[in-house]
Enzyme design. Sequence first.
Site, PDB file in Angstrom:
ATOM      1  N   LYS A 141      -1.769  14.893   3.646  1.00 25.45           N
ATOM      2  CA  LYS A 141      -1.505  13.396   3.846  1.00 25.45           C
ATOM      3  C   LYS A 141      -0.660  13.281   5.121  1.00 25.45           C
ATOM      4  O   LYS A 141       0.185  13.923   5.383  1.00 25.45           O
ATOM      5  CB  LYS A 141      -0.330  12.886   2.733  1.00 25.45           C
ATOM      6  CG  LYS A 141      -0.355  11.419   2.639  1.00 25.45           C
ATOM      7  CD  LYS A 141       0.512  10.961   1.097  1.00 25.45           C
ATOM      8  CE  LYS A 141       0.710   9.449   1.163  1.00 25.45           C
ATOM      9  NZ  LYS A 141       1.495   9.096  -0.249  1.00 25.45           N
ATOM     10  N   SER A 144      -0.604   5.365  -2.856  1.00 26.96           N
ATOM     11  CA  SER A 144      -1.110   5.328  -1.221  1.00 26.96           C
ATOM     12  C   SER A 144      -1.729   6.578  -0.833  1.00 26.96           C
ATOM     13  O   SER A 144      -2.171   6.618   0.232  1.00 26.96           O
ATOM     14  CB  SER A 144       0.293   5.300  -0.505  1.00 26.96           C
ATOM     15  OG  SER A 144       1.460   6.475  -0.931  1.00 26.96           O
ATOM     16  N   SER A 203       2.035   7.093  -6.214  1.00 29.18           N
ATOM     17  CA  SER A 203       0.924   7.420  -5.286  1.00 29.18           C
ATOM     18  C   SER A 203       0.286   8.712  -5.307  1.00 29.18           C
ATOM     19  O   SER A 203      -0.713   9.136  -4.348  1.00 29.18           O
ATOM     20  CB  SER A 203       1.523   7.335  -3.891  1.00 29.18           C
ATOM     21  OG  SER A 203       1.874   6.152  -3.563  1.00 29.18           O
TER      22      SER A 203
HETATM   23  N1  GLN Z   1       2.208   1.741  -5.312  1.00 29.34           N
HETATM   24  C1  GLN Z   1       3.704   1.751  -5.290  1.00 29.34           C
HETATM   25  C2  GLN Z   1       4.358   1.170  -4.047  1.00 29.34           C
HETATM   26  O1  GLN Z   1       3.317   0.355  -3.519  1.00 29.34           O
HETATM   27  C3  GLN Z   1       4.024   3.339  -5.113  1.00 29.34           C
HETATM   28  C4  GLN Z   1       3.794   3.937  -3.825  1.00 29.34           C
HETATM   29  C5  GLN Z   1       4.004   5.355  -3.649  1.00 29.34           C
HETATM   30  O2  GLN Z   1       4.271   5.992  -4.839  1.00 29.34           O
HETATM   31  N2  GLN Z   1       4.383   5.874  -2.502  1.00 29.34           N
HETATM   32  O3  GLN Z   1       5.344   1.176  -3.722  1.00 29.34           O
END
Ligand code: GLN
Length: 497
Positions: free
Chosen positions: A81, A161, A185
């Site tokens: 990532k 994400s 995410s």
């Molecule tokens: N979807 C969640 C957010 O937008 C979690 C994102 C994540 O876990 N990095 O904050």
Amino acid sequence: MTLPAAPTDFTLAEARDAVRARKISSRDLTEAFIAAVEDARPLNAFVTETPERALAMAKASDARIARGEAGPLEGLPLAIKDLFCTRGVRTTAGSNILSNFVPPYESTVTQNLWDAGAVMLGKTNMDEFAMGSSNETSHFGPVFNPHRSRALNAKLVPGGSSGGSAAAVSGSFCLAATGTDTGGSIRQPAAVSGIVGLKPTYGRCSRYGIVAFASSLDQAGPMTRTVRDAAILLRAMASVDPRDSTSVDLPVPDYEAALEAGVKGLRIGIPKEYRIDGAPPEIDALWSKGAEWLKAQGAEIVEVSLLHTIYALPTYYIVAPAEASSNLARYDGVRFGHRTAHAHDITELYEKSRAEGFGAEVQRRILIGTYVLSSGYYDAYYLRAQKLRSLIARDFTQAFESCDVLLTPATPGPAFAVGEKTADPVSMYLNDVFTVTVNLAGLPGLSVPAGTTQDGLPLGLQIIGKAFDEATVLRAGRAVELAANFTARPMPWWRAA
Ligand code: GLN
């Protein structure tokens, strides 16, 4: 061992065993994946491809294997990532503000992987600064899910994400990938892309060198095609680290060895508050099926209560932006990253660099975070959220008095169409309803592909465990995987005809 026809169809475990037995060289394996990554460009899963580096790493691996010095991941091509700093390789966090940032250091997690012999194929696309649930906030454009609906001709999101990592694993463009999970995410994109994703206990993996989003919630973890592969990759990623004081000095178990112990006698908690109004009936149906599968394998099913679940999303969407607004203060156009060409004084330099560098979602989070931390609102929002966070964590402690792991849905629905939820941030935030609680409490959570919708889209089940009990989480996940027998593979619609 019967080997799959194409090397890209190997699981991480199969590839490891084949490379070790010298049935395939790291070079041949790596070349096959480099070709797959190239072939998959229409999905936009990678921000940066590193084929030369991959081949050089594969060559070094083959030499080590020849000398009998193979590490646990020797010669195995992985995707990373783009939130993990990689020395000498651009690391963008999916943001324009870091679009020219080449770190002079390596994250501890990726260093652990290279020390274990792994090969880097490239850096995967992601929501900007890991803020999002669909990979649509990336400065580098959306990623497309390799899976498509049988009913709909739309391109679907891979979740977020860690959307690029999810797509790369799901489409077999790498053996496995790293992700990070602040509120879901890893698990949410894994669930909607038909792969396995594990968020370890807070402190299991070092956060050193991972671009920070919300430091009290962020955690790195594996994204793989099987539960066994997640066990293998987690072991290599995890370590205590003097450069991250929140990493924990506990031995890293051999998760793979404990995998097949079964769930006989294990108590599986079903939290009743996770039955939410408006969720599609197939989500509840899959959840019940999951409980039956575990029961059939000898587990005991107990109903438990996580009373403060309804406060989880509002709590998370105060705590995470608050920490983000503080963490992102460092991007000022002075020390590194994007600097505006249109500033007349230092204030304008800050303002314009940030305005040009950050996308809309990141700006929204900074605004929310700054607001809830401002004097006058701090007590009303931030302090209250912290209190609720404690209550949410306490719910879990109490639930674990009567069970060993919890079983829940991973997401409230399958992958949705690109653009479907971008106009309404709240509907986007709702995707994390089953995952954010786990980050707020610091616990391990695993998403396992468990079924499909009528239209053939993947759905996942989540196993939540006690702190540092990833071994039991993986063992229960393996039992779900065995019973689910999930075989849905994407059709390569992205390939040139
Ligand atoms: N979807 C969640 C957010 O937008 C979690 C994102 C994540 O876990 N990095 O904050």
